[in-house]
Scaffold this active site. Structure first.
Site, PDB file in Angstrom:
ATOM      1  N   ARG A  94       0.840  -1.198   0.000  1.00  0.00           N
ATOM      2  CA  ARG A  94       0.000   0.000   0.000  1.00  0.00           C
ATOM      3  C   ARG A  94       0.869   1.239   0.000  1.00  0.00           C
ATOM      4  O   ARG A  94       1.771   1.385   0.807  1.00  0.00           O
ATOM      5  CB  ARG A  94      -0.896  -0.009   1.249  1.00  0.00           C
TER       6      ARG A  94
ATOM      7  N   ARG B 111      -6.421   0.313  -3.741  1.00  0.00           N
ATOM      8  CA  ARG B 111      -5.370  -0.128  -2.829  1.00  0.00           C
ATOM      9  C   ARG B 111      -5.363  -1.645  -2.659  1.00  0.00           C
ATOM     10  O   ARG B 111      -6.412  -2.291  -2.688  1.00  0.00           O
ATOM     11  CB  ARG B 111      -5.528   0.548  -1.472  1.00  0.00           C
TER      12      ARG B 111
ATOM     13  N   ASP C   9      -6.405  -2.142   2.768  1.00  0.00           N
ATOM     14  CA  ASP C   9      -6.749  -1.014   3.629  1.00  0.00           C
ATOM     15  C   ASP C   9      -7.251  -1.594   4.948  1.00  0.00           C
ATOM     16  O   ASP C   9      -8.111  -2.472   4.948  1.00  0.00           O
ATOM     17  CB  ASP C   9      -7.854  -0.187   2.974  1.00  0.00           C
TER      18      ASP C   9
ATOM     19  N   ASP D 113      -8.816  -0.174   8.464  1.00  0.00           N
ATOM     20  CA  ASP D 113      -9.265   0.976   9.247  1.00  0.00           C
ATOM     21  C   ASP D 113      -9.540   0.540  10.677  1.00  0.00           C
ATOM     22  O   ASP D 113     -10.257  -0.448  10.902  1.00  0.00           O
ATOM     23  CB  ASP D 113     -10.569   1.545   8.664  1.00  0.00           C
TER      24      ASP D 113
HETATM   25  O1  GSY Z   1     -11.793   3.410   3.582  1.00  0.00           O
HETATM   26  C1  GSY Z   1     -11.522   2.195   3.033  1.00  0.00           C
HETATM   27  C2  GSY Z   1     -11.075   2.279   1.608  1.00  0.00           C
HETATM   28  N1  GSY Z   1     -12.200   2.567   0.715  1.00  0.00           N
HETATM   29  C3  GSY Z   1     -13.209   1.758   0.343  1.00  0.00           C
HETATM   30  C4  GSY Z   1     -13.556   0.424   0.694  1.00  0.00           C
HETATM   31  O2  GSY Z   1     -12.902  -0.275   1.494  1.00  0.00           O
HETATM   32  N2  GSY Z   1     -14.695  -0.068   0.103  1.00  0.00           N
HETATM   33  C5  GSY Z   1     -15.448   0.650  -0.771  1.00  0.00           C
HETATM   34  N3  GSY Z   1     -16.524   0.074  -1.303  1.00  0.00           N
HETATM   35  N4  GSY Z   1     -15.122   1.920  -1.119  1.00  0.00           N
HETATM   36  C6  GSY Z   1     -14.022   2.462  -0.561  1.00  0.00           C
HETATM   37  N5  GSY Z   1     -13.508   3.684  -0.734  1.00  0.00           N
HETATM   38  C7  GSY Z   1     -12.416   3.734   0.038  1.00  0.00           C
HETATM   39  S1  GSY Z   1     -11.404   5.098   0.189  1.00  0.00           S
END
Ligand code: GSY
Length: 167
Positions: free
Chosen positions: A86, A95, A98, A100
């Protein structure tokens, strides 16, 4: 330190997403001070934000028990993201991995580096749906509303499709 519960959001939309999420889950469990307690189903989800042409995500949520404080836990998650290649160049871009930090016990933290609960939990179907697999009736520490109710409040369900239970 006593073990605390925490919830992590996992996402991937580059490369072999399923293998990445599986391997990251195993590495997380092997990290000193972290124990994986429960894992949600995996969901195929439409990207929220970022470039329009990026691939769909695979998303899930993992419940852990941890003896790490919130910031060291965040740093462990960031190291794991970096291990999977990443790069933090463009916000919202596609990415490989990820992670969180969504919730840490009922703690509320508002610093530049870390905000708890994660500030966008209540707007994201790709977080709320898997979180509800594990903690539907738990209360959001600030909104004092169950996650199942927060999930009902976001409509339509933002392209979140259950893919598989076991991963
Ligand atoms: O914040 C997590 C990264 N992320 C995502 C994700 O994990 N899933 C979806 N569906 N959309 C996202 N946009 C981001 S930025």
């Amino acid at each position: 330190m006593n073990e605390q519960s925490a919830y992590l959001g996992f996402g991937s939309n580059l490369g072999d997403c399923l293998s990445t999420l599986r391997e990251a889950r195993q590495l997380l469990h092997a990290t000193p001070g972290i124990r994986v307690i429960a894992v949600s189903a995996l969901y195929h989800t439409t990207p929220v934000g970022g470039p329009l042409d990026q691939p769909n995500y695979l998303n899930g949520v993992i419940a852990i028990g941890t003896t790490l404080e919130p910031l060291p836990l965040l740093h462990c998650c960031q190291q794991l993201e970096e291990r999977f290649g990443r790069k933090r160049a463009i916000r919202w871009e596609a990415r490989t991995l990820d992670i969180d930090l969504l919730l840490y016990a009922d703690q509320v933290i508002d610093t530049i580096e870390l905000q708890l609960p994660h500030p966008r939990i209540s707007e994201r179907g790709f977080v709320l749906q898997p979180l509800c697999d594990l903690a539907a009736d738990h209360l959001h520490p600030v909104l004092q509303t169950p996650y199942a109710v927060l999930l009902e409040q976001i409509s339509p369900l933002q392209g979140v499709l259950r893919l598989q239970e076991v991963w």
